[in-house]
Design a protein around this motif. Structure first.
Motif, PDB file in Angstrom:
ATOM      1  N   LYS A  57      46.974  31.746  46.886  1.00 63.81           N
ATOM      2  CA  LYS A  57      47.396  31.556  45.665  1.00 63.81           C
ATOM      3  C   LYS A  57      46.624  29.857  45.710  1.00 63.81           C
ATOM      4  O   LYS A  57      46.080  29.120  44.717  1.00 63.81           O
ATOM      5  N   ARG A  58      46.003  29.091  46.206  1.00 65.07           N
ATOM      6  CA  ARG A  58      44.723  27.542  46.915  1.00 65.07           C
ATOM      7  C   ARG A  58      43.658  28.073  46.675  1.00 65.07           C
ATOM      8  O   ARG A  58      43.773  27.050  45.584  1.00 65.07           O
ATOM      9  N   THR A  59      43.015  29.263  46.499  1.00 63.87           N
ATOM     10  CA  THR A  59      41.802  29.405  46.672  1.00 63.87           C
ATOM     11  C   THR A  59      41.914  30.283  45.644  1.00 63.87           C
ATOM     12  O   THR A  59      40.222  30.571  45.136  1.00 63.87           O
ATOM     13  N   GLY A  60      42.142  31.645  45.640  1.00 62.93           N
ATOM     14  CA  GLY A  60      41.973  32.372  44.757  1.00 62.93           C
ATOM     15  C   GLY A  60      41.296  33.628  45.511  1.00 62.93           C
ATOM     16  O   GLY A  60      41.259  34.586  44.349  1.00 62.93           O
ATOM     17  N   GLU A  61      40.988  33.568  47.025  1.00 60.77           N
ATOM     18  CA  GLU A  61      40.328  34.251  48.101  1.00 60.77           C
ATOM     19  C   GLU A  61      41.174  35.384  47.985  1.00 60.77           C
ATOM     20  O   GLU A  61      42.253  35.177  48.149  1.00 60.77           O
ATOM     21  N   ALA A  62      41.150  36.355  49.183  1.00 68.52           N
ATOM     22  CA  ALA A  62      41.652  37.182  49.900  1.00 68.52           C
ATOM     23  C   ALA A  62      42.309  36.641  50.999  1.00 68.52           C
ATOM     24  O   ALA A  62      41.886  35.809  51.716  1.00 68.52           O
ATOM     25  N   LEU A  63      43.956  37.130  51.148  1.00 68.14           N
ATOM     26  CA  LEU A  63      44.233  36.677  52.270  1.00 68.14           C
ATOM     27  C   LEU A  63      43.946  37.617  53.619  1.00 68.14           C
ATOM     28  O   LEU A  63      42.860  38.467  52.916  1.00 68.14           O
TER      29      LEU A  63
END
Length: 308
Positions: free
Chosen positions: A65-71
């Motif tokens: 949610k913070r970076t928009g990248e994969a978890l």
């Protein structure tokens, strides 16, 4: 019943009474940030394998949610596990006619590359830690010869060490939490049940520990004067220590990996090493340190061929 209602009830009545506080907080935070915004308004019956699989797939591409990248793979698997456990309980409680969440396919986690210090780096680290003015730096040496995790080290009390028998008992672990905006230090049971263990100590380490105890003003082995040490603070101290002494940057866990690697190089069998490290079974140790084992076997075979 909407999933958000069941999940909140499940956390309150199933997870919180029977789990560690840290586990409950982890589950609750994952539910609040990742699960409920996406699945919360759906009815339990609407959580089909396809809906759940689509959710898991999105987490692996842009779930942060913070970076928009994969978890991370491990975190995605953790979220999937929360969903599966909660829905299984819903099925067993009669709220869900059929349990199908077991059909979720999670991304496969790759075994992390074991990162350890070379023998010469280890010796340099030991010499610097033992000659440093700050006694708490001796903790780096303790980890190098016991394989303790950072939380186990920082929770270690003098009462956990039997100086006569030369044995250290791991019965608890320390970790940091932010509760109501306050940074607190929490002592809990170890990571897993197998993490509770007794570790034989080398005589040289017993000698170091005796000297530390004579100067100690705290019940905890690693302390700043009379105060115990926070995990993040100690990790930062380790980073600065490495930089100051011209050693390569590595995570604190590398001390544990270094211990395991040296143990294999000295010929320790996997089962014994597994017990000392507190792994659930020897296969975990074998998978994690298979590269070191093969290198050691190859070296032994080369020495053998030289004798022929």
């Amino acid at each position: 019943m909407k999933y958000k209602i069941w999940l909140e009830n499940w956390l309150a009545h199933y997870v919180e009474p029977s789990s560690k506080k840290r586990t409950f907080r982890h589950y609750s935070k994952a539910a609040e940030i990742h699960i409920l915004p996406y699945l919360g308004e759906l009815e339990l019956s609407e959580l089909t394998p396809y809906v759940l699989q689509k959710f898991i797939a999105e987490l692996t591409t842009d779930g942060n949610k913070r970076t928009g990248e994969a978890l991370s793979t491990n975190f995605v698997k953790s979220i999937a596990s929360i969903i599966q456990l909660s829905l299984k309980s819903a099925h067993l409680s009669g709220y869900l006619p059929e349990y199908s969440a077991s059909k979720i396919k999670c991304p496969k986690a790759k075994e992390k590359q074991v990162d350890c210090f070379t023998f010469s780096e280890q010796k340099k680290l030991e010499e610097a830690a033992l000659s440093a003015k700050k006694i708490k730096f001796r903790g780096f040496v303790i980890c190098l010869y016991t394989g303790l995790r950072i939380g186990e080290l920082l929770a270690l009390k003098w009462s956990d060490i039997d100086f006569e028998k030369g044995v250290l008992s791991v019965t608890k672990a320390s970790y940091d939490e932010t509760i109501n905006g306050e940074h607190v230090r929490i002592i809990d049971t170890p990571k897993t049940e197998s993490s509770k263990r007794r570790i034989p100590l080398p005589k040289s380490l017993v000698k170091i520990l005796r000297k530390m105890k004579r100067k100690s003003k705290c019940e905890f082995v690693i302390a700043d004067g009379e105060k115990p040490v926070f995990t993040r603070s100690y990790q930062r101290s380790f980073e600065l220590f490495l930089k100051k002494n011209g050693l390569p940057h590595k995570g604190f866990h590398s001390l544990r990996h270094t211990f395991a690697t040296r143990a294999i190089e000295c010929g320790m069998d996997v089962k014994t090493l597994s017990e000392i490290l507190g792994h659930k079974n020897a296969s975990i140790t074998l998978n994690r340190y298979v590269h070191s084992l093969w290198e050691h076997k190859a070296e032994m075979m080369n020495k053998l061929s030289e004798m022929l």
